[in-house]
Design an enzyme around this catalytic site. Structure first.
Site, mmCIF file in Angstrom:
data_model
loop_
_atom_site.group_PDB
_atom_site.id
_atom_site.type_symbol
_atom_site.label_atom_id
_atom_site.label_comp_id
_atom_site.label_asym_id
_atom_site.label_seq_id
_atom_site.Cartn_x
_atom_site.Cartn_y
_atom_site.Cartn_z
ATOM 1 N N GLU A 107 -51.811 36.876 -44.574
ATOM 2 C CA GLU A 107 -52.112 36.991 -45.996
ATOM 3 C C GLU A 107 -53.076 35.901 -46.450
ATOM 4 O O GLU A 107 -53.109 34.813 -45.884
ATOM 5 C CB GLU A 107 -50.814 36.871 -46.816
ATOM 6 C CG GLU A 107 -49.900 38.060 -46.605
ATOM 7 C CD GLU A 107 -48.578 37.983 -47.364
ATOM 8 O OE1 GLU A 107 -48.152 39.017 -47.889
ATOM 9 O OE2 GLU A 107 -47.969 36.895 -47.415
ATOM 10 N N CYS A 120 -56.863 30.623 -50.908
ATOM 11 C CA CYS A 120 -55.868 30.004 -50.033
ATOM 12 C C CYS A 120 -55.871 30.819 -48.736
ATOM 13 O O CYS A 120 -55.523 31.998 -48.745
ATOM 14 C CB CYS A 120 -54.514 30.062 -50.746
ATOM 15 S SG CYS A 120 -53.170 29.340 -49.822
ATOM 16 N N CYS A 127 -45.801 30.638 -38.583
ATOM 17 C CA CYS A 127 -45.905 29.177 -38.478
ATOM 18 C C CYS A 127 -44.772 28.678 -37.598
ATOM 19 O O CYS A 127 -43.655 29.180 -37.674
ATOM 20 C CB CYS A 127 -45.806 28.534 -39.864
ATOM 21 S SG CYS A 127 -46.031 26.733 -39.845
ATOM 22 N N CYS A 131 -40.043 24.569 -41.359
ATOM 23 C CA CYS A 131 -39.516 23.902 -42.558
ATOM 24 C C CYS A 131 -38.557 24.863 -43.264
ATOM 25 O O CYS A 131 -38.922 26.007 -43.542
ATOM 26 C CB CYS A 131 -40.647 23.490 -43.498
ATOM 27 S SG CYS A 131 -41.887 22.447 -42.696
ATOM 28 N N CYS A 134 -39.465 27.020 -46.531
ATOM 29 C CA CYS A 134 -40.717 27.789 -46.556
ATOM 30 C C CYS A 134 -40.518 29.132 -45.858
ATOM 31 O O CYS A 134 -40.032 29.188 -44.721
ATOM 32 C CB CYS A 134 -41.821 26.989 -45.870
ATOM 33 S SG CYS A 134 -43.379 27.894 -45.719
ATOM 34 N N SER A 238 -48.078 17.236 -46.540
ATOM 35 C CA SER A 238 -46.829 17.746 -47.114
ATOM 36 C C SER A 238 -45.697 16.811 -46.742
ATOM 37 O O SER A 238 -45.047 16.984 -45.714
ATOM 38 C CB SER A 238 -46.573 19.164 -46.591
ATOM 39 O OG SER A 238 -47.607 20.021 -47.018
ATOM 40 N N ASN A 317 -40.673 26.909 -55.027
ATOM 41 C CA ASN A 317 -40.682 28.356 -55.223
ATOM 42 C C ASN A 317 -39.545 28.972 -54.418
ATOM 43 O O ASN A 317 -39.314 28.567 -53.280
ATOM 44 C CB ASN A 317 -42.022 28.944 -54.753
ATOM 45 C CG ASN A 317 -43.180 28.474 -55.611
ATOM 46 O OD1 ASN A 317 -43.153 28.603 -56.828
ATOM 47 N ND2 ASN A 317 -44.189 27.882 -54.988
ATOM 48 N N CYS A 360 -46.912 28.976 -53.089
ATOM 49 C CA CYS A 360 -46.701 28.076 -51.947
ATOM 50 C C CYS A 360 -45.371 28.372 -51.276
ATOM 51 O O CYS A 360 -44.334 28.421 -51.930
ATOM 52 C CB CYS A 360 -46.650 26.622 -52.400
ATOM 53 S SG CYS A 360 -48.142 26.061 -53.175
HETATM 54 N N1 SAH Z 1 -48.417 23.902 -42.874
HETATM 55 C C1 SAH Z 1 -49.272 23.296 -43.880
HETATM 56 C C2 SAH Z 1 -50.005 24.326 -44.678
HETATM 57 C C3 SAH Z 1 -49.119 25.166 -45.584
HETATM 58 S S1 SAH Z 1 -49.460 24.630 -47.166
HETATM 59 C C4 SAH Z 1 -48.438 22.372 -44.744
HETATM 60 O O1 SAH Z 1 -47.221 22.434 -44.679
HETATM 61 O O2 SAH Z 1 -49.005 21.555 -45.459
HETATM 62 C C5 SAH Z 1 -48.226 25.198 -48.096
HETATM 63 C C6 SAH Z 1 -47.713 24.121 -49.038
HETATM 64 O O3 SAH Z 1 -46.619 24.682 -49.754
HETATM 65 C C7 SAH Z 1 -47.163 22.924 -48.301
HETATM 66 O O4 SAH Z 1 -47.327 21.755 -49.026
HETATM 67 C C8 SAH Z 1 -45.713 23.325 -48.210
HETATM 68 O O5 SAH Z 1 -44.883 22.259 -47.934
HETATM 69 C C9 SAH Z 1 -45.486 23.896 -49.570
HETATM 70 N N2 SAH Z 1 -44.302 24.745 -49.652
HETATM 71 C C10 SAH Z 1 -43.692 25.401 -48.645
HETATM 72 N N3 SAH Z 1 -42.632 26.087 -49.086
HETATM 73 C C11 SAH Z 1 -42.591 25.879 -50.417
HETATM 74 C C12 SAH Z 1 -41.726 26.349 -51.453
HETATM 75 N N4 SAH Z 1 -40.712 27.166 -51.187
HETATM 76 N N5 SAH Z 1 -41.993 25.950 -52.702
HETATM 77 C C13 SAH Z 1 -43.033 25.129 -52.982
HETATM 78 N N6 SAH Z 1 -43.872 24.670 -52.055
HETATM 79 C C14 SAH Z 1 -43.656 25.029 -50.782
#
Ligand code: SAH
Length: 367
Positions: A107, A120, A127, A131, A134, A238, A317, A360
């Site tokens: 996406e 984006c 991935c 985490c 996410c 992050s 989120n 995100c």
């Molecule tokens: N793997 C990279 C790129 C993904 S960026 C990274 O982690 O930075 C996506 C961003 O959204 C990251 O900062 C991630 O931590 C954040 N993110 C992931 N899950 C989320 C959620 N449920 N709510 C808000 N931010 C989230």
């Protein structure tokens, strides 16, 4: 009863065939020559793809038909097809689900703001960083995307903006590697994609390096390698919490590269590039939103990065199956206040696309 033959055997998943957008200008010339064509044809192809944003060889009428077919077959294989678009925010946010040549789904999300247009992009399908908050991390890694698969997301978005798909025609101005995947786990491809995105046309799309953000969970050695590329790209880390004990759970790769190592790599990035580093902090109710954590965050960031840092707080989120929730607004305000009071710039990031699972951490590419 006879056994059913396995006619729906999953296709072998792998990187797509070579594409023009995988190649540097030099490599494009070599490729064209190897196909028995004059080197200047590489420039013509590049003008069409990067300048006019078309990937359709049949439209390239300045190239003789036979050469067009040969070059198109060899250097412009179809990479991504639209499965569907979903929009919200009065059609200023649009998520696209793509299918790659091998059926892999991914996406990207296009967002129009008054002063800029941001795409984006995904760097991987799925991935591997796991985490727990996410949605992409929950599904695991399917495969890396090729350089051209990343670049083609950008081409399609730039064409959509030009053609007025999100209202008045506009220009794609910003790219964030914040879609599916961990960009620094696929560093070589991502660096090549950044070069295609930022090199002036017809070598690339000519988007300013300063308007490109690469976001990482904190793969410390790869952060240093990215710095050594000497680009003006913004780095986002992050972090999500300042202490190793909780980060070991929130961002499992912390077990390999703990907070101190991540922040000293971030400092190296800031020193080499002269750019402030962004720290991403998804604020989760009762998990990482305590006042003492805000104080500790400010202290550790000041110690490592001085003034070369800015914190983006992202209200969490929701993701399917997770009990975690965003912090109450009063708690969020106090968190931000304390980080600022601790001498570190901190703001809450505008978040978009929740209702279409485009925000995100919500990208799961479900067909
Ligand atoms: N793997 C990279 C790129 C993904 S960026 C990274 O982690 O930075 C996506 C961003 O959204 C990251 O900062 C991630 O931590 C954040 N993110 C992931 N899950 C989320 C959620 N449920 N709510 C808000 N931010 C989230």
């Amino acid at each position: 009863m006879t056994a059913l033959p396995l006619v729906f055997d999953a296709p072998k998943r792998g990187l797509p065939p070579r594409h023009l957008a995988d190649l540097s200008v030099e490599e494009r010339r070599t490729a064209v020559t190897e196909l028995g064509e004059k080197p200047f044809r590489a420039n013509q192809l590049s003008n069409h793809y990067f300048g006019r944003l078309t990937a359709d060889a049949s439209a390239m009428t300045d190239i003789p038909a036979a050469a067009r077919a040969r070059l198109g077959d060899a250097l412009l294989p179809p990479l991504l097809s639209v499965v569907r678009h979903v929009s919200c925010d009065d059609n200023t946010t649009r998520k696209t689900l793509w299918r790659a040549h091998d059926g892999t789904l991914l996406e990207s999300v296009l967002m129009r703001y008054p002063d800029r247009v941001t795409l984006c992009v995904s760097s991987q399908a799925g991935c591997g960083m796991a985490c727990p908050f996410c949605a992409t991390g929950q599904g695991g890694l399917e495969r890396n995307l090729s350089t051209a698969e990343i670049v083609d997301q950008v081409r399609a978005a730039a064409a959509a903006m030009r053609d007025g798909d999100l209202g008045e025609p506009g220009r794609l101005s910003n790219i964030v590697f914040m879609g599916m995947g961990e960009p620094l786990a696929s560093l070589r491809r991502v660096v090549a994609a950044v070069r295609r995105i930022t090199d002036p046309a017809p070598a690339g799309f000519g988007i300013s390096q300063r308007n490109v953000t690469v976001s990482t969970v904190g793969l410390a050695p790869a952060i240093r390698k990215l710095a050594d590329e000497r680009m003006q790209v913004r780095l986002a880390v992050s972090l999500h919490t300042p202490d190793d004990e909780s980060r070991d759970t929130l961002v499992p790769v912390n077990n390999r590269w703990p907070v101190d190592e991540v922040l000293s790599a971030a400092r190296y990035y800031a020193d080499v590039t002269g750019r402030r580093v962004s720290i991403e902090y998804a604020l989760i109710r009762d998990v990482n939103d305590q006042p003492w954590r805000a104080d500790l965050l400010a202290r550790r960031l000041r110690q490592h990065l001085g003034q070369l840092v800015h914190v983006n707080v992202i209200p969490l989120n929701p993701t399917p199956g997770s009990e975690w929730d965003a912090s109450p607004k009063a708690v969020e305000r106090e968190f931000v206040r304390r980080v600022n009071a601790g001498g570190v710039a901190c703001t809450v990031r505008d978040t978009r696309g929740q209702e279409i699972a485009a925000a995100c951490g919500q990208l799961a590419a479900e067909g």
